[in-house]
Scaffold this motif. Structure first.
Motif, PDB file in Angstrom:
ATOM      1  N   PHE A   1       0.887  -1.159   0.000  1.00 11.45           N
ATOM      2  CA  PHE A   1       0.000   0.000   0.000  1.00 11.45           C
ATOM      3  C   PHE A   1       0.925   1.208   0.000  1.00 11.45           C
ATOM      4  O   PHE A   1       1.599   1.462   0.996  1.00 11.45           O
ATOM      5  N   GLY A   2       0.994   1.933  -1.094  1.00  9.14           N
ATOM      6  CA  GLY A   2       1.967   3.025  -1.198  1.00  9.14           C
ATOM      7  C   GLY A   2       3.358   2.453  -1.046  1.00  9.14           C
ATOM      8  O   GLY A   2       3.720   1.499  -1.734  1.00  9.14           O
ATOM      9  N   ASP A   3       4.123   3.019  -0.110  1.00 10.52           N
ATOM     10  CA  ASP A   3       5.508   2.564   0.083  1.00 10.52           C
ATOM     11  C   ASP A   3       5.594   1.387   1.045  1.00 10.52           C
ATOM     12  O   ASP A   3       6.669   0.844   1.278  1.00 10.52           O
ATOM     13  N   VAL A   4       4.478   1.030   1.637  1.00 10.75           N
ATOM     14  CA  VAL A   4       4.518   0.005   2.688  1.00 10.75           C
ATOM     15  C   VAL A   4       4.238  -1.377   2.102  1.00 10.75           C
ATOM     16  O   VAL A   4       3.152  -1.628   1.581  1.00 10.75           O
ATOM     17  N   GLN A   5       5.235  -2.237   2.203  1.00 13.38           N
ATOM     18  CA  GLN A   5       5.024  -3.605   1.721  1.00 13.38           C
ATOM     19  C   GLN A   5       4.401  -4.433   2.840  1.00 13.38           C
ATOM     20  O   GLN A   5       4.968  -4.577   3.923  1.00 13.38           O
ATOM     21  N   VAL A   6       3.223  -4.977   2.550  1.00 11.38           N
ATOM     22  CA  VAL A   6       2.452  -5.693   3.570  1.00 11.38           C
ATOM     23  C   VAL A   6       2.589  -7.207   3.404  1.00 11.38           C
ATOM     24  O   VAL A   6       2.564  -7.957   4.374  1.00 11.38           O
ATOM     25  N   LEU A   7       2.728  -7.655   2.152  1.00  6.51           N
ATOM     26  CA  LEU A   7       2.939  -9.085   1.883  1.00  6.51           C
ATOM     27  C   LEU A   7       4.141  -9.223   0.954  1.00  6.51           C
ATOM     28  O   LEU A   7       4.268  -8.464  -0.009  1.00  6.51           O
ATOM     29  N   SER A   8       5.012 -10.187   1.247  1.00  6.37           N
ATOM     30  CA  SER A   8       6.151 -10.378   0.344  1.00  6.37           C
ATOM     31  C   SER A   8       6.316 -11.838  -0.055  1.00  6.37           C
ATOM     32  O   SER A   8       6.581 -12.694   0.783  1.00  6.37           O
ATOM     33  N   GLY A   9       6.093 -12.085  -1.326  1.00  8.38           N
ATOM     34  CA  GLY A   9       6.362 -13.392  -1.913  1.00  8.38           C
ATOM     35  C   GLY A   9       5.628 -14.543  -1.261  1.00  8.38           C
ATOM     36  O   GLY A   9       6.221 -15.554  -0.873  1.00  8.38           O
ATOM     37  N   ILE A  10       4.305 -14.418  -1.169  1.00  6.43           N
ATOM     38  CA  ILE A  10       3.503 -15.477  -0.533  1.00  6.43           C
ATOM     39  C   ILE A  10       3.186 -16.583  -1.550  1.00  6.43           C
ATOM     40  O   ILE A  10       2.667 -16.321  -2.636  1.00  6.43           O
ATOM     41  N   ASP A  11       3.498 -17.814  -1.178  1.00 11.67           N
ATOM     42  CA  ASP A  11       3.067 -18.988  -1.946  1.00 11.67           C
ATOM     43  C   ASP A  11       2.199 -19.835  -1.034  1.00 11.67           C
ATOM     44  O   ASP A  11       2.658 -20.302   0.008  1.00 11.67           O
ATOM     45  N   LEU A  12       0.955 -20.007  -1.445  1.00  9.12           N
ATOM     46  CA  LEU A  12       0.035 -20.772  -0.602  1.00  9.12           C
ATOM     47  C   LEU A  12      -1.014 -21.412  -1.496  1.00  9.12           C
ATOM     48  O   LEU A  12      -1.751 -20.717  -2.193  1.00  9.12           O
ATOM     49  N   ALA A  13      -1.056 -22.730  -1.493  1.00  7.44           N
ATOM     50  CA  ALA A  13      -2.062 -23.440  -2.296  1.00  7.44           C
ATOM     51  C   ALA A  13      -3.037 -24.126  -1.361  1.00  7.44           C
ATOM     52  O   ALA A  13      -2.640 -24.845  -0.440  1.00  7.44           O
ATOM     53  N   ILE A  14      -4.324 -23.885  -1.581  1.00  5.38           N
ATOM     54  CA  ILE A  14      -5.377 -24.473  -0.760  1.00  5.38           C
ATOM     55  C   ILE A  14      -6.024 -25.609  -1.552  1.00  5.38           C
ATOM     56  O   ILE A  14      -6.487 -25.395  -2.671  1.00  5.38           O
ATOM     57  N   HIS A  15      -6.046 -26.788  -0.956  1.00  7.80           N
ATOM     58  CA  HIS A  15      -6.591 -27.956  -1.652  1.00  7.80           C
ATOM     59  C   HIS A  15      -8.027 -28.225  -1.197  1.00  7.80           C
ATOM     60  O   HIS A  15      -8.414 -27.823  -0.101  1.00  7.80           O
ATOM     61  N   PRO A  16      -8.801 -28.940  -2.027  1.00 11.03           N
ATOM     62  CA  PRO A  16     -10.193 -29.217  -1.662  1.00 11.03           C
ATOM     63  C   PRO A  16     -10.297 -29.872  -0.278  1.00 11.03           C
ATOM     64  O   PRO A  16      -9.495 -30.747   0.057  1.00 11.03           O
ATOM     65  N   GLN A  17     -11.263 -29.411   0.480  1.00 12.22           N
ATOM     66  CA  GLN A  17     -11.595 -29.938   1.804  1.00 12.22           C
ATOM     67  C   GLN A  17     -10.581 -29.614   2.892  1.00 12.22           C
ATOM     68  O   GLN A  17     -10.718 -30.086   4.018  1.00 12.22           O
ATOM     69  N   GLU A  18      -9.606 -28.792   2.564  1.00  5.02           N
ATOM     70  CA  GLU A  18      -8.700 -28.345   3.615  1.00  5.02           C
ATOM     71  C   GLU A  18      -9.377 -27.278   4.474  1.00  5.02           C
ATOM     72  O   GLU A  18     -10.196 -26.502   3.973  1.00  5.02           O
ATOM     73  N   VAL A  19      -9.000 -27.221   5.745  1.00  4.64           N
ATOM     74  CA  VAL A  19      -9.376 -26.108   6.606  1.00  4.64           C
ATOM     75  C   VAL A  19      -8.061 -25.472   7.054  1.00  4.64           C
ATOM     76  O   VAL A  19      -7.404 -25.946   7.987  1.00  4.64           O
ATOM     77  N   VAL A  20      -7.671 -24.447   6.318  1.00  2.00           N
ATOM     78  CA  VAL A  20      -6.385 -23.810   6.582  1.00  2.00           C
ATOM     79  C   VAL A  20      -6.608 -22.654   7.545  1.00  2.00           C
ATOM     80  O   VAL A  20      -7.387 -21.744   7.250  1.00  2.00           O
ATOM     81  N   CYS A  21      -5.976 -22.721   8.695  1.00  2.00           N
ATOM     82  CA  CYS A  21      -6.105 -21.646   9.676  1.00  2.00           C
ATOM     83  C   CYS A  21      -4.879 -20.755   9.612  1.00  2.00           C
ATOM     84  O   CYS A  21      -3.752 -21.231   9.793  1.00  2.00           O
ATOM     85  N   MET A  22      -5.091 -19.483   9.345  1.00  2.00           N
ATOM     86  CA  MET A  22      -3.995 -18.520   9.277  1.00  2.00           C
ATOM     87  C   MET A  22      -3.922 -17.771  10.589  1.00  2.00           C
ATOM     88  O   MET A  22      -4.893 -17.115  10.995  1.00  2.00           O
ATOM     89  N   ILE A  23      -2.788 -17.908  11.243  1.00  2.86           N
ATOM     90  CA  ILE A  23      -2.622 -17.245  12.526  1.00  2.86           C
ATOM     91  C   ILE A  23      -1.333 -16.422  12.499  1.00  2.86           C
ATOM     92  O   ILE A  23      -0.491 -16.588  11.606  1.00  2.86           O
ATOM     93  N   GLY A  24      -1.190 -15.560  13.485  1.00  4.19           N
ATOM     94  CA  GLY A  24       0.010 -14.733  13.560  1.00  4.19           C
ATOM     95  C   GLY A  24      -0.313 -13.410  14.217  1.00  4.19           C
ATOM     96  O   GLY A  24      -1.485 -13.083  14.421  1.00  4.19           O
ATOM     97  N   PRO A  25       0.743 -12.653  14.558  1.00  5.88           N
ATOM     98  CA  PRO A  25       0.531 -11.395  15.264  1.00  5.88           C
ATOM     99  C   PRO A  25      -0.327 -10.432  14.445  1.00  5.88           C
ATOM    100  O   PRO A  25      -0.384 -10.532  13.215  1.00  5.88           O
ATOM    101  N   SER A  26      -0.952  -9.514  15.136  1.00  6.76           N
ATOM    102  CA  SER A  26      -1.728  -8.467  14.493  1.00  6.76           C
ATOM    103  C   SER A  26      -0.804  -7.643  13.594  1.00  6.76           C
ATOM    104  O   SER A  26       0.318  -7.339  13.957  1.00  6.76           O
ATOM    105  N   GLY A  27      -1.280  -7.344  12.383  1.00  8.94           N
ATOM    106  CA  GLY A  27      -0.480  -6.561  11.443  1.00  8.94           C
ATOM    107  C   GLY A  27       0.453  -7.396  10.586  1.00  8.94           C
ATOM    108  O   GLY A  27       1.242  -6.856   9.805  1.00  8.94           O
ATOM    109  N   SER A  28       0.366  -8.726  10.700  1.00  3.81           N
ATOM    110  CA  SER A  28       1.304  -9.577   9.944  1.00  3.81           C
ATOM    111  C   SER A  28       0.856  -9.801   8.499  1.00  3.81           C
ATOM    112  O   SER A  28       1.580 -10.404   7.714  1.00  3.81           O
TER     113      SER A  28
END
Ligand code: ADP
Length: 246
Positions: A11-38
């Motif tokens: 967003f502007g000069d602020v990089q919020v995500l860098s080089g994310i690779d994530l594949a979600i397969h059928p019937q998976e329940v992927v829980c994304m956790i981590g500190p606030s602002g991650s």
């Protein structure tokens, strides 16, 4: 089913995500956790096509549906395949001027062109599923937060999504109301719904998740099976994060 590939977002000069690779397969329940602002919500919003990546792309069933240069082909794919992606928001986002039933049938009737009578019948069975059959004709303002969120889940399901994304769906709720929403989410997982869940509910992530994705500072730092992640986290950052829940 759906995947982020080398996805970065600024967003502007602020990089919020860098080089994310994530594949979600059928019937998976992927829980994304981590500190606030991650960057968890931003990644989910990219998958939901609510944000456009600055680099990389989002694919659904192999086809690019979002990338920095939204060509006509990509827009067309997004329009048709985007309907198969459902999203449940932290603050429910129901339409206040519509009854519960109207909220649920709106998109199927307008977007999917489902005949109204059929949409109503489906909405009624979804309301039964989330335990709110008696609230069919009331307005959202008359419902508790937990009830509103269950309506929002029914509304998302009415589009028959192939994947359902949850953005901190219980964060705004009191503990008792959290529970009723988490039970509905657990039941959906049990039925084989493909889900990506941004959550602070470690109990849900551990017991219902099929995979944990731990994010910090815009990157996926660690991922794995829930039991392995919670019992033997590999990175210092994950260990530090989990300590606050002990
Ligand atoms: P999380 O969901 O892990 O708490 P977010 O994805 O909400 O993280 O936010 C990650 C970072 O991106 C934060 O620093 C936040 O301030 C920033 N951010 C999110 N959305 C925007 C936006 N629309 N404009 C500017 N910065 C944003």
């Amino acid at each position: 089913m759906i995947a982020a590939e080398a996805l970065s977002k600024s967003f502007g000069d602020v990089q919020v995500l860098s080089g994310i690779d994530l594949a979600i397969h059928p019937q998976e329940v992927v829980c994304m956790i981590g500190p606030s602002g991650s960057g968890k919500t931003t990644l989910l919003r990219c998958l939901a096509l609510l944000e456009t990546p600055s680099l990389g792309c989002v694919r659904m069933e192999g086809q690019i549906i979002s990338q920095p240069d939204q060509t006509r082909a990509v827009k067309k794919a997004a329009q048709s395949m985007g309907r198969d992606i459902g999203m449940v928001f932290q603050h429910f986002n129901l339409w206040p001027h519509m009854t519960v039933l109207q909220n649920i049938i709106e998109a199927p009737v307008r977007v999917r062109k489902t005949p109204r009578a059929k949409a109503v019948a489906e909405a009624e069975s979804l309301l039964e599923k989330v335990g709110l059959s008696d609230k069919r004709d009331v307005y959202p303002a008359r419902l508790s937060g937990g009830q509103q969120q269950r309506v929002a889940i029914a509304r998302a399901l009415a589009m028959r999504p192939k994947v359902l994304l949850f953005d901190e769906a219980t964060s705004a709720l009191d503990p008792e109301l959290k529970r009723e929403v988490l039970l509905v989410m657990r039941a959906l997982a049990g039925e084989g719904m493909t889900m990506v869940v941004v959550t602070h509910e470690m109990g849900f992530a551990r017991n219902v998740g099929t995979r944990i994705v731990f994010m910090d500072e815009g990157a996926i730092v660690e991922e794995g099976a829930p039991r392995a992640f919670f019992e033997t986290p590999q990175t210092d950052r994950a260990k530090r994060f989990l300590r606050q829940f002990e």
